[in-house]
Design an enzyme around this catalytic site. Structure first.
Site, mmCIF file in Angstrom:
data_model
loop_
_atom_site.group_PDB
_atom_site.id
_atom_site.type_symbol
_atom_site.label_atom_id
_atom_site.label_comp_id
_atom_site.label_asym_id
_atom_site.label_seq_id
_atom_site.Cartn_x
_atom_site.Cartn_y
_atom_site.Cartn_z
ATOM 1 N N TYR A 140 0.703 -1.176 -0.050
ATOM 2 C CA TYR A 140 -0.012 0.012 0.050
ATOM 3 C C TYR A 140 0.885 1.389 -0.081
ATOM 4 C CZ TYR A 140 -4.302 2.360 1.306
ATOM 5 O OH TYR A 140 -5.392 3.173 1.177
ATOM 6 N N ARG A 193 -5.664 10.203 -11.126
ATOM 7 C CA ARG A 193 -4.934 11.148 -10.072
ATOM 8 C C ARG A 193 -4.643 9.757 -8.939
ATOM 9 N NH1 ARG A 193 -5.587 10.445 -5.194
ATOM 10 N NH2 ARG A 193 -7.858 10.798 -5.291
ATOM 11 N N LYS A 211 -5.664 -2.028 -3.074
ATOM 12 C CA LYS A 211 -7.004 -1.692 -2.175
ATOM 13 C C LYS A 211 -7.624 -3.252 -1.878
ATOM 14 C CE LYS A 211 -6.737 2.786 -1.986
ATOM 15 N NZ LYS A 211 -7.091 3.802 -0.597
ATOM 16 N N GLU A 283 -11.832 4.915 -7.263
ATOM 17 C CA GLU A 283 -10.487 5.334 -6.505
ATOM 18 C C GLU A 283 -9.723 5.816 -7.546
ATOM 19 O OE1 GLU A 283 -10.010 3.699 -3.405
ATOM 20 O OE2 GLU A 283 -8.484 5.298 -3.240
ATOM 21 N N ASP A 284 -9.139 7.048 -7.023
ATOM 22 C CA ASP A 284 -8.272 7.711 -7.776
ATOM 23 C C ASP A 284 -8.323 8.165 -9.107
ATOM 24 O OD1 ASP A 284 -7.141 7.382 -5.500
ATOM 25 O OD2 ASP A 284 -4.965 6.450 -5.825
ATOM 26 N N ASP A 306 -13.735 6.169 -2.693
ATOM 27 C CA ASP A 306 -12.820 6.046 -1.387
ATOM 28 C C ASP A 306 -12.279 7.284 -1.196
ATOM 29 O OD1 ASP A 306 -11.600 4.573 0.621
ATOM 30 O OD2 ASP A 306 -9.939 4.246 -0.705
ATOM 31 N N ASP A 307 -12.035 8.041 -2.120
ATOM 32 C CA ASP A 307 -11.246 9.328 -1.694
ATOM 33 C C ASP A 307 -11.999 10.652 -1.369
ATOM 34 O OD1 ASP A 307 -8.644 8.500 -3.077
ATOM 35 O OD2 ASP A 307 -9.976 8.105 -4.859
ATOM 36 N N ASN A 448 -0.837 11.541 -0.025
ATOM 37 C CA ASN A 448 -0.058 10.321 -0.463
ATOM 38 C C ASN A 448 0.591 10.337 -1.642
ATOM 39 O OD1 ASN A 448 -0.962 9.119 1.929
ATOM 40 N ND2 ASN A 448 -2.843 8.802 1.145
HETATM 41 O O1 LIG Z 1 -4.530 5.157 -1.118
HETATM 42 C C1 LIG Z 1 -3.998 5.690 -0.187
HETATM 43 O O2 LIG Z 1 -3.275 5.384 0.498
HETATM 44 C C2 LIG Z 1 -5.246 6.848 0.334
HETATM 45 C C3 LIG Z 1 -5.972 7.298 -0.913
HETATM 46 O O3 LIG Z 1 -6.980 6.659 -1.444
HETATM 47 C C4 LIG Z 1 -5.128 8.199 -1.656
HETATM 48 O O4 LIG Z 1 -4.194 8.873 -1.391
HETATM 49 O O5 LIG Z 1 -5.695 8.409 -2.904
HETATM 50 MG MG LIG Z 2 -7.247 6.945 -3.480
#
Ligand SMILES: O=C([O-])CC(=O)C(=O)O
Ligand SMILES: [Mg+2]
Length: 592
Positions: A140, A193, A211, A283-284, A306-307, A448
């Protein structure tokens, strides 16, 4: 080769994989309301027909490597295919950890772990569960970020499902190519992203894979119920487009109608193939698409961003816990965010929602306690016209302020949150300004991976004379400052999404409601112990994450039942116990 039908039947004792011992001891019903199988039935009767001999050793779902017993070797045509010695899972685990620790380069550890996942799934998850604090930074953030940047180069065997523009019109067929059919959770990205690293195109696949590894290890979802997906609509990353090893479409990103049609086909195909109850975690995605997809599909599909939502839930939990250390109610605090994208506005909105529930004031009033700074400075009402829609609720009355330091001086926040994805933005001046009017400033550097963190743990403690309550998105080691050891917390959505997903799946929830995010947040905050507080921690340690996830799952499921969104009836009486009984365990099964 493993046959899908047999595989599905083998795992079909319940919708979730059930730990035989707790299932038998608990006498509970599965999520379909049927009595659970007995322990005897759960000793897999299906391996013979799934794979044997050479192919069994190459089937990651069933392979046990050197741990196959003498009896199993005889029964499954393994004689001679393994060296004579037989060892147990604990010794295998010890050996792999020993080998991993020999690697100095994190990316080598990452590759070794991914190879293990491809070779022996149960051993991979046992390792991850038993050594979660050590291995989380590898599978991760931060290492997964580097892995995505170099994904083409380190690519060995494909993981997850790739859906590119080339598959337009055929997405349902593509989903059918995936060997597992009982999918419960999909994590999907379009790679635009990735963490705070920007557009990594198709190489974002590392994120859904990582994830979902956490969904299983931290939340107990069955590995075969988890599906990582990358949607490749191109990339605007010039370096990747020129990179010989890049694995994605070599074109600029599709946008507008072309983009939304592909995504719409995807969402329809998912529902058609897997039904109403598959949880799709976005996600992202880049801000504009993330907000649009969530608002477009939240009332028709089981979706979770999630974000926006996971990060919001984890930060609210940390803030609520931190108030036990600093005192005051949410409404008595003043929040300043650097970053007004998915994380920033998502967190701000959930905090405002909780605040308005506590004070019974309208949410518009609650929002006034929360200020956001973006790349142009403090978001204020005079800028309203040119603001993206998700920033507009935060455009309060104030004269323009051009930068973070001046915004800190003007707003005097008690809580400073970094969520812009840009590193090193909490400078010494900024942190000291916050510390100048707070006995215990709360500083959350959420971006991050570690390279994008707004400041380091060491800086936060040193610049505040050890007074800061600090947590960050990516992990930092403990810091010794003036002879005292400070332990920073990790405010990462990994605390929330695995338990949240478990709660959704076990209750058969058909939609995600904001109150379920508040429920997850509340459960997490309640898991912070007196001992944690004494160390200045506002999150419980990750080593107890399975227990934490069970509590989160129970609270989320409880809320889903209360809201009438849960379809698995009747509601189990003890939801925490039920969540625990549903969790996948990585211990090897005995093959007859
Ligand atoms: O993935 C991770 O550590 C947390 C998160 O969702 C991000 O930064 O987009
Ligand atoms: Mg994320």
């Amino acid at each position: 080769m493993a046959s899908t039908a047999e595989e599905t039947r083998g795992e079909g004792a319940s919708v979730l994989d059930l730990d035989p011992k707790s299932a038998v001891a608990g006498g509970v019903k599965d999520v379909y309301g049927e009595d659970l199988a007995t322990e005897e039935q759960l000793v897999t009767p299906w391996t013979v027909s799934v794979a044997s001999g050479y192919s069994l050793l190459r089937d990651p779902h069933h392979n046990k490597g050197l741990a196959f017993t003498e009896k199993e070797r005889d029964a499954h045509y393994l004689r001679g295919l393994l060296p004579p010695i037989s060892i147990n899972q604990e010794l295998q685990e010890k050996k792999i950890m020993h080998n991993l620790r020999q690697y100095q380069v994190p990316l080598q550890r990452y590759s070794a772990l991914m190879d293990l996942q491809e070779r022996n799934q149960r051993l991979f998850y046992k390792l991850l569960i038993d050594n979660v604090e050590e291995l989380l930074p590898i599978v991760y953030t931060p290492t997964v970020g580097e892995a995505c940047q170099k994904y083409g180069c380190i690519f060995r065997r494909p993981q997850g499902l790739y859906i590119s523009l080339k598959e337009k019109g055929k997405i349902l067929e593509v989903l059918k190519n995936w060997p597992q059919r009982n999918i419960q959770v999909i994590v999907v990205t379009d790679g635009e992203r990735i963490l705070g690293l920007g557009d990594l195109g198709c190489q974002g696949m590392g994120i859904p894979v990582g994830k979902l590894a956490l969904y299983t290890a931290l939340g107990g979802l069955r590995p075969s119920a988890c599906l990582p997906i990358t949607i490749d609509v191109g990339t605007n990353n010039e370096e990747l487009l020129k990179d010989d090893f890049y694995i994605g479409l070599r074109q600029k990103r599709a946008t507008g109608q072309e983009y939304s049609e592909l995504l719409h086909e995807f969402m329809r195909a998912v529902k058609q193939n897997y039904g109403e109850k598959v949880l799709v975690q976005f996600e992202d995605f880049a801000n504009h698409n993330a907000f649009e997809l969530l608002s477009k599909y939240r009332s028709t599909h089981l979706v979770f961003n999630d974000d926006i939502q996971g990060t919001a839930s984890v930060v609210l939990a940390g803030v609520v816990a931190a108030l036990k250390l600093v005192g005051g109610t949410l409404a008595e605090h003043t929040f300043l965010f650097l970053g007004a994208g998915e994380a920033g506005t998502g967190i701000a909105e959930l905090i405002a929602l909780e605040m308005s529930k506590q004070t019974q004031a309208p949410i518009e009033e609650a929002r006034k306690k929360i200020w956001l700074v973006d790349s142009k400075g403090l978001i204020v009402s005079t800028r309203k016209e040119s603001l993206q829609h998700f920033k507009k609720p935060w455009a309060h009355e104030h004269e323009p302020v051009g930068n973070l330091l001046d915004a800190v001086k003007a707003i005097k926040p008690t809580i400073l949150v970094g969520s812009s994805g840009v590193g090193k933005t909490f400078t010494k001046e900024v942190v000291q300004a916050v510390a100048s009017f707070n006995e215990r400033p709360i500083i959350l550097a959420l971006s991050n991976p570690t390279s994008q963190s707004e400041c380091t743990a060491e800086e936060a403690y040193a610049w505040t004379d050890g007074r800061a309550i600090f947590a960050s998105g990516s992990p930092f080691d403990s810091v010794e400052y003036n002879g005292k050891v400070y332990v920073p917390g990790q405010a990462n959505n990994a605390y929330i999404f695995p338990g949240f997903g478990l709660g959704v799946v076990m209750s058969g929830a058909i939609r995600v409601h904001d109150d379920m995010l508040l429920a997850a947040s509340e459960a997490l905050a309640q898991q912070v112990t007196e001992e944690n507080f004494q160390k200045g921690l506002i999150y419980p340690p990750f080593k107890s994450i399975r227990k934490i996830s069970a509590h989160i799952a129970a609270n989320v499921a409880d809320k889903a039942y209360e809201l009438g969104l849960a379809s698995h009836l009747p509601r189990p009486a003890n939801l925490v116990k039920y969540a625990e009984s549903c969790m996948y365990g990585p211990i090897y099964r005995t093959y007859r």
